[in-house]
Structures are given as C-alpha cells and as structure tokens.
Design a protein around this motif. Structure first.
Motif, PDB file in Angstrom:
ATOM      1  N   SER A 177      -5.381   4.312 -14.527  1.00  0.00           N
ATOM      2  CA  SER A 177      -3.932   4.365 -14.551  1.00  0.00           C
ATOM      3  C   SER A 177      -3.180   4.729 -16.008  1.00  0.00           C
ATOM      4  O   SER A 177      -2.079   5.018 -16.161  1.00  0.00           O
ATOM      5  N   LEU A 178      -4.282   4.616 -16.955  1.00  0.00           N
ATOM      6  CA  LEU A 178      -4.014   5.036 -18.302  1.00  0.00           C
ATOM      7  C   LEU A 178      -4.441   6.823 -18.589  1.00  0.00           C
ATOM      8  O   LEU A 178      -4.301   7.029 -19.452  1.00  0.00           O
ATOM      9  N   TYR A 179      -4.589   7.372 -17.411  1.00  0.00           N
ATOM     10  CA  TYR A 179      -5.058   8.730 -17.631  1.00  0.00           C
ATOM     11  C   TYR A 179      -4.194   9.565 -16.639  1.00  0.00           C
ATOM     12  O   TYR A 179      -3.584   9.067 -15.769  1.00  0.00           O
ATOM     13  N   TYR A 217      -1.298   8.367 -11.770  1.00  0.00           N
ATOM     14  CA  TYR A 217       0.035   7.820 -11.470  1.00  0.00           C
ATOM     15  C   TYR A 217      -0.545   6.931 -10.300  1.00  0.00           C
ATOM     16  O   TYR A 217       0.246   5.826 -10.263  1.00  0.00           O
ATOM     17  N   GLY A 218      -0.860   7.098  -9.288  1.00  0.00           N
ATOM     18  CA  GLY A 218      -1.414   6.542  -8.087  1.00  0.00           C
ATOM     19  C   GLY A 218      -1.635   5.183  -8.546  1.00  0.00           C
ATOM     20  O   GLY A 218      -1.327   4.071  -8.279  1.00  0.00           O
ATOM     21  N   SER A 219      -2.659   5.128  -9.533  1.00  0.00           N
ATOM     22  CA  SER A 219      -3.467   3.881  -9.926  1.00  0.00           C
ATOM     23  C   SER A 219      -2.352   3.092 -10.574  1.00  0.00           C
ATOM     24  O   SER A 219      -2.524   1.738 -10.513  1.00  0.00           O
ATOM     25  N   SER A 220      -1.332   3.528 -11.166  1.00  0.00           N
ATOM     26  CA  SER A 220      -0.475   2.701 -11.767  1.00  0.00           C
ATOM     27  C   SER A 220       0.711   2.103 -10.921  1.00  0.00           C
ATOM     28  O   SER A 220       0.929   0.971 -11.075  1.00  0.00           O
ATOM     29  N   VAL A 221       0.715   2.743  -9.855  1.00  0.00           N
ATOM     30  CA  VAL A 221       1.395   1.908  -8.643  1.00  0.00           C
ATOM     31  C   VAL A 221       0.591   1.186  -8.077  1.00  0.00           C
ATOM     32  O   VAL A 221       1.129  -0.094  -7.942  1.00  0.00           O
ATOM     33  N   ALA A 222      -0.890   1.182  -8.047  1.00  0.00           N
ATOM     34  CA  ALA A 222      -1.673   0.304  -7.338  1.00  0.00           C
ATOM     35  C   ALA A 222      -1.749  -0.896  -8.392  1.00  0.00           C
ATOM     36  O   ALA A 222      -1.864  -1.915  -7.919  1.00  0.00           O
ATOM     37  N   THR A 223      -1.546  -0.948  -9.482  1.00  0.00           N
ATOM     38  CA  THR A 223      -1.666  -1.704 -10.643  1.00  0.00           C
ATOM     39  C   THR A 223      -0.384  -2.808 -10.419  1.00  0.00           C
ATOM     40  O   THR A 223      -0.589  -3.793 -10.485  1.00  0.00           O
ATOM     41  N   VAL A 224       0.642  -2.066 -10.343  1.00  0.00           N
ATOM     42  CA  VAL A 224       1.904  -3.007  -9.974  1.00  0.00           C
ATOM     43  C   VAL A 224       1.698  -3.772  -8.876  1.00  0.00           C
ATOM     44  O   VAL A 224       2.012  -5.231  -8.730  1.00  0.00           O
ATOM     45  N   LEU A 225       1.140  -3.103  -7.543  1.00  0.00           N
ATOM     46  CA  LEU A 225       1.081  -3.670  -6.456  1.00  0.00           C
ATOM     47  C   LEU A 225       0.012  -4.854  -6.757  1.00  0.00           C
ATOM     48  O   LEU A 225       0.134  -6.012  -6.174  1.00  0.00           O
TER      49      LEU A 225
END
Lengths: 331, 409
Positions: free
Chosen positions: A53-55, A300-308
């Motif tokens: 999510s940092l990439y 970007y998808g990973s950052s959404v996943a991280t929030v979830l």
C-alpha cells in the motif's frame, strides 16, 4: 561356580530433554503444519499487503521479472482521503454494519416463534433455515430478479397497480404506466438498502438457528420459577430468557458483524458497486481498483484493504478480548 | 507451468512422430472461445500451417475475460510467441513495462504502412508500432426500419433531423433510444459519438490522453448536446439495471426504435426474433458540419511478447494475419470488417454499410475505455451513467472527472 550377578549399579539414565518436555513440545509439533500454512497464506500476505500500500503498482513485472512498483510512501492514503468513492464505500460499510444487526433480534423472534411443539415443526424450521444453506451468489441473483422492474415481483406488482396493458406501434403488447416502476438496484439512494435486505434474509436464518440451539439450553426450572413469580410476556423474555441466551447472542453478533464487513458476493452479483459506485463497500471497492478490468492499481487497492483490515481488527480484537475475559471469569 | 508442459509434450510427440527435431515451435495465445471467432482463428492457423509446414504451431485459446487476467502473468512468466490483445491505451501498460516488442519492420516489409494506414496511429506508442490488427467493426445507430416506415421517417442525417424524428416517435408512444448501462461501457459509446460529432477526432484523443479538461467548454458543449438528446429523445427507463443484451428486449418488442451499438449486436437482434428487413444501420448524425467524420472502430490485434522465443516465425505470423486474402476470409467467418484496405468484404448489408462508413472516416477512435487509461475510463463511465440518470448533475460530474484526471495522468 556361579558368579554372583552384580546388581546394576548404573544410576537410572536421566530421560532426554525431549522426553522431559514432551507435554510442552507435543502441542507445538501438532501445530507446526497449521502454523506454516497460516503464515504463508494469511500472516505474510497481510504484511505484504501493508507494504504494497506504500507503492504505486499496476501489477506488472518487466521482462526480467522485476516488479514495476514505484515507492510513493503514504500517497495512496492521502488519495484515499480525497476520494469520494472511498467515503461512499465507508458509509455503506457502516450502513451494512448497523442494518445487518437487525438479523440478531429478528432471528431471536423467529426462533422463539418456532420453539414450540407442533406437528411438522421440524419441517417449518428447516424451511426457515433454508436461505442460509443456499449460496450468497444465488441469494443475490434471486433478489436481483425479484427487484427487476420489468419482470421481477416488484415490477409485476407495480404493473398490476399503476400500469395498463396497451398495444405499441408494431402491434406488440406493452405496458403504459402512470408512474414508472421503482428500479431499486439502479437508484443511488435505495440500491444499498436493497442489497442489505437481500443479505439479511440468510443472516436472519443463521441467527435463528443459533438461538434455536440456545433455547434448548434455557433452564426450564427458572422459567417455571419466574412464572410462579408472575413474570410473563416481555418481562419474561427480557429478564429471564434473554440473559440465558447470552452465549448465543454473543456468537450471533460476532458472525453478523463479520458477515456485514465481508459483504462482497451480493454486491458483485447484484450491482457491481453501481450505479456509479454508490453501492460499493470497502471490500468491493478494493477489488474494483486493484483486480477488476478497470483497476490495476494494486498499491491503491492495498491501501483500501488496509483500512478495511483496521476496521476488522478493531472488532475482532474486541471479540477476542471479550472471550478471553469470559474464559478467565469461568475458571 | 501448464503452458510449458503442454509445449514440451507437444514437441516430444511431434518429434517422435515426424522423427525430426527441426520443426520450430510457434506458440500463439488467442482470446475468444465463441464459435465464430474461434473458427475464424483456427481456419487462419490451418492456412498458415499449410503454407509453413516447417513451423509447428501450438495454439492456446482462452476465454476473453480469463485472457485479460492471464496475460498479466504469462507475458513475464511464460511468454507465448504471439498473443492477441487490444491496441490503444489497453496495450500501454504492457508497452511501458517493456513486455511487447516493436514490429515496425513487419509493417515496413509488408507495406502495411499504406494498407493499414487508418489504424497505424492506434497501433503506435512512443513512435513505434507494437502489433498487427486482424479485424475491427463499426459503431453507429441500429434502428427498427419497420417503425421508421410506419412513422414515415427517413434516416436522420443531422442533429436537428434526429431530434425531429425523436419528437415524432414520442408522439406515437415509441421511446427513441434503448440502452443498458449496467456495465457502463454502453454509455461511453453514446458519449464518444456525441463528442466526435461535436468536436471531432482530435478532441477525443486529447481528452482521452488527458490533455484537455472535462470542464473545457468543448466537452461541456458535448454534454449540453447529450442533455438535449436525453430530454428531447430520451432513453428507456431502468437502463441502469440492464446489460446491453437486456436492452435488446424493448428494441425487439418495438417499444424503442434506435440503439447506439457496435456491429456485434446484430446477432443479438436476430436471436431476439427480428429479421434482416426489420433492422437497419445508419451513421450517427452530424452535429457540427465543420467537423470531419470520425468513427468508433475498436480493433483486435496480435502482439509479440518481449520474451517470445521464436520471434522470426512470430513476425511471419503477424505478416500473415494482415494479408488481404487472410483478412477477407477471417472477417467473413466472424462477421466483422477487415482492416487491410485491399481485402474484400462479405455481402452482409451491415458489413457493407460499415465498410463504406469506416473508409470515409478521417479518424478511427478505439472506444473511450480503450483510449483512456483504466482508472480514468472507470471514473468517466461512472460519470456518464450518473449524468444519464440525472442530467442536472452535469457540473458536479465534470468537476469530479477533472479531479480524477488530475490524479491519473
């Protein structure tokens, strides 16, 4: 001449370290296979996802097999903050969480209703449990047709009330309506509630079965005693029955919260997050930006996943803590 | 892994039977399992084999959606020698990651620069050409000829004629347009056409390349025209819950008279019970007479992965698929248009009209979702759908698309 047999003077050998600690070691040996797989398929991917999510990455590797990802730090999270689709998804997630909770009381009432001895009760019970047995995908499909304004139940009822049958210009039968039939799944205001209603159907059945088993364990003598003391109706339910159902309630709440946060299948089947993203929830939005045809933004998808993941972690930690407290109290 | 194994087994089997190790393998991945396209491809491969008996062609045919996922892996992990894919922005991520190789020499040697001139810009990126197309199809308005005849309407050639025709349809209880926007891309077809007719091909390209904003007066003008189309013509109710196939139902029933669609939809009309006489095709009407005609014509093409093992024969295959006789035969089978200007076309009336239309065009757009980057296309098409459901949200939608644009490019 007989030799006296010398007594065995050797001290009994000390048992090996493994032998001495076998009670402590054995569980770990049995756990190792599961731990390895849990690490490979759950723990490591969680950290990989956090890292990803940092990439910024479109999921491609170059010819030499090197990832084409570019380090962007917390940019993805900054973008999330400004992304209205993300907030819509989050709001829908909350709507799911709140409304999905209706499954718990509704399941309880159906369970109470079914907890009687009537001929054929087993049959009725299994009919009520039926929606939980069928796949979420099938439930989604059925409700999708159900809501369809042209050929679904909603459309048919509407046509019977507001529409009249006419013949169109080429002589085919058609319907002219004084007001257009409600198109629940393509209305940005109502679509989410339509999907939640569909999701509640199997979830109520699930809670019902939990309560039915719970009701089997309600102590008959306490009910009897309460009845002698003059409790009945709501008071009986609230002060005598419900407290005894506490374990069932706890499990029902846990599975409902997790079910609400996992809601993906029905959205994918019924609306694909549409119309224009208004029924997205975080899990589906993550899929959309990362994996779907128009996605390919894995970071970007990973950052959404991280929030979830963060939201889930909050609930799951709370549940685990509660269970731990209960176990401590039980000893 | 799987491909490797298959290749190996096939190679061993072949060398065992033929007793020769000289046969060179040529692995081709193709992406359509539907009977027509599959047959077109397989026939072409047979012909290629007959002409090149020394090449051992190995074919892997996958379903379209599965191919879209698989290509992302096989280009690096286990590249075939040739793969089918789409030109325009859809090839951009692979070109940028260096996963395709340029094929300028194939174009040079075979005179494709002239014969395939119309599509050259679409196949190019960073000044190089990356693939060879084998087929495309036209978009336009498919309409119910019988309804037009009943209402004594002619094919509208201009915007005003279209609006007038719509008025007459509505008076007679016919919804002018059918559409199903559940999967979004159909709305992009309408947007593209209004934009191509209002502003032309260059603005379409500049917009999808992120060079002009959505709040640009020219794009706003496109949306104003679209709003006029929604108000004065109108689309079927409930379009947001229908797929493009579902939207054929009101068209077939005679409730709606026109459909902005691609030529692949003709089969759908016929399957819904309409006869060839009941349906016809017309180009999207002119809006601004000063804008030279440009059309939507999405193309399908073949590319050579950078990791291809047998590049020499791969180039031979690419040269083969663009040959006039091959394109003629292939497109007759699949009911589409050959791109090679020297190829012949079948006598199907839609193909004939489409061929005339595309030959007269000064520019060929691929389609909004192939010309714009994926993230922009997704947001754009959602915006189009939102606008179609409620045209009063126009300004908010355009504002939002500007923000997405600033982020994507």
């Amino acid at each position: 001449m007989t030799h006296a047999v010398l007594p065995d003077t050797k001290a009994p050998s000390r048992p090996s370290w493994v032998r001495r600690n076998k009670l402590a070691i054995a569980p770990w040996i049995f756990l190792i296979p599961a731990l390895i797989f849990f690490a490979i398929y759950v723990v490591i991917p969680i950290f990989e996802s956090l890292w990803l999510s940092l990439y910024e990455w479109n999921g491609l590797y170059d010819v030499n097999g090197n990832s084409t990802a570019v380090w962007v730090g917390f940019d993805n999270y900054a973008k999330l903050w400004d992304d209205p689709n993300f907030w819509v998804s989050l709001r829908n997630n909350i709507a799911w969480l709140v409304l999905y909770m209706l499954a718990v009381p509704l399941g309880l009432f159906i369970a109470l209703f079914l907890n009687q001895t009537v001929t054929g009760m087993r049959f009725y019970k299994s009919m009520f449990f039926f929606p939980f047995v069928i796949s979420q995908v099938v439930v989604g499909l059925i409700f999708g047709w159900f809501y369809n304004p042209d050929f679904g139940v909603v459309g048919t009822v509407w046509k019977a009330i507001f529409c009249e049958e006419t013949v169109n210009i080429v002589g085919n039968v058609t319907f002219t309506c004084s007001r257009p039939a409600p198109d629940i799944l393509s209305s940005p205001e109502w679509a989410t509630y339509g999907i939640i209603a569909a999701g509640l159907w199997p979830q109520i059945a699930y809670c019902m079965i939990l309560y039915l088993t719970g009701l089997n364990n309600v102590a008959a003598d306490q009910i009897e005693a309460a009845r002698l003391d003059g409790a009945k109706g709501w008071k009986m339910l609230w002060y005598v029955v419900v407290p005894q159902l506490k374990p069932a309630t706890f499990i029902a709440v846990v599975v409902t919260v997790i079910g609400a946060l996992r809601s993906f299948d029905m959205i994918a089947i019924m609306t694909q997050g549409g119309p224009f993203g208004s029924t997205n929830v975080l899990s589906h939005y993550m899929y959309e930006v990362a994996i779907s045809e128009y996605g390919e933004r894995y970071g970007y998808g990973s950052s959404v996943a991280t929030v979830l993941f963060g939201i889930m972690l909050f609930f799951i930690s709370y549940f685990l803590w509660r269970m731990y407290q209960d176990e401590k109290g039980g000893r | 892994m799987f491909l490797n194994l298959k290749t190996a087994v096939a190679a061993i089997a072949l060398s065992a039977v033929a007793g020769t190790a000289f046969a060179r393998d040529l692995v081709i991945n193709f992406d359509d399992l539907n009977p027509g396209p599959k047959k077109g491809f397989e026939d072409a491969v047979e012909m290629f084999k007959a002409e090149n008996p020394d090449i051992n062609v190995i074919v892997n045919i996958n379903d379209r959606e599965a191919h879209k996922t698989a290509i992302r892996n096989f280009l690096t992990a286990d590249a075939p020698d040739v793969t089918s894919w789409y030109p325009g922005n859809r090839m951009a991520p692979f070109v940028d990651a260096g996963l395709f190789q340029p094929v300028d020499d194939v174009w040079e040697e075979n005179g494709f620069n002239e014969d395939l001139a119309a599509i050259k810009a679409t196949m190019s990126r960073d000044g190089k050409i990356w693939g060879v197309p084998y087929s495309y199809y036209q978009w336009g308005i498919y309409y119910r000829k019988d309804i037009f005849d009943l209402l004594e309407l002619e094919e509208p050639g201009t915007w005003d004629e279209l609006l007038a025709a719509c008025g007459k349809m509505k008076e007679n209880g016919v919804t002018p347009f059918t559409i199903g926007t559940k999967f979004l891309w159909t709305a992009a077809g309408v947007f593209d056409y209004i934009n191509l007719r209002t502003n032309g091909y260059d603005v379409h390209n500049a917009l999808t390349a992120g060079e002009i904003k959505y709040t640009d007066p020219r794009i706003v003008a496109t949306f104003d025209n679209w709003e006029q189309l929604i108000n004065e013509c109108g689309f079927v109710d409930n379009h947001a819950s229908m797929s493009w196939q579902d939207a054929i139902a009101p068209f077939a029933n005679g409730d709606a008279a026109m459909y902005v669609m691609g030529n692949f939809s003709v089969d759908g009309y016929k399957n819904a019970g309409l006869t060839e006489e009941q349906i016809d095709f017309m180009p999207f009407p002119t809006i601004n007479a000063d804008v030279p005609p440009a059309e939507e014509a999405p193309a399908d093409a073949f590319f050579i992965p950078a990791n291809a093992k047998n590049v020499e024969d791969a180039k031979k295959f690419l040269a083969f698929v663009a040959r006039p006789d091959v394109q003629t035969q292939w497109n007759k089978t699949i009911g589409q248009l050959p791109i090679n200007s020297k190829a012949d076309i079948s006598d199907d009336k839609f193909i004939q009209e489409g061929f005339a239309l595309l030959n007269a065009a000064t520019g060929l757009a691929q389609f909004y979702d192939r010309d714009a980057p994926a993230a922009m296309a997704k947001a754009g098409m959602e915006g189009f759908q939102e606008f179609m459901l409620d045209p009063s949200k126009k300004d908010a939608v355009l504002q939002r698309l500007d923000e997405v644009q600033a982020e994507v490019y």
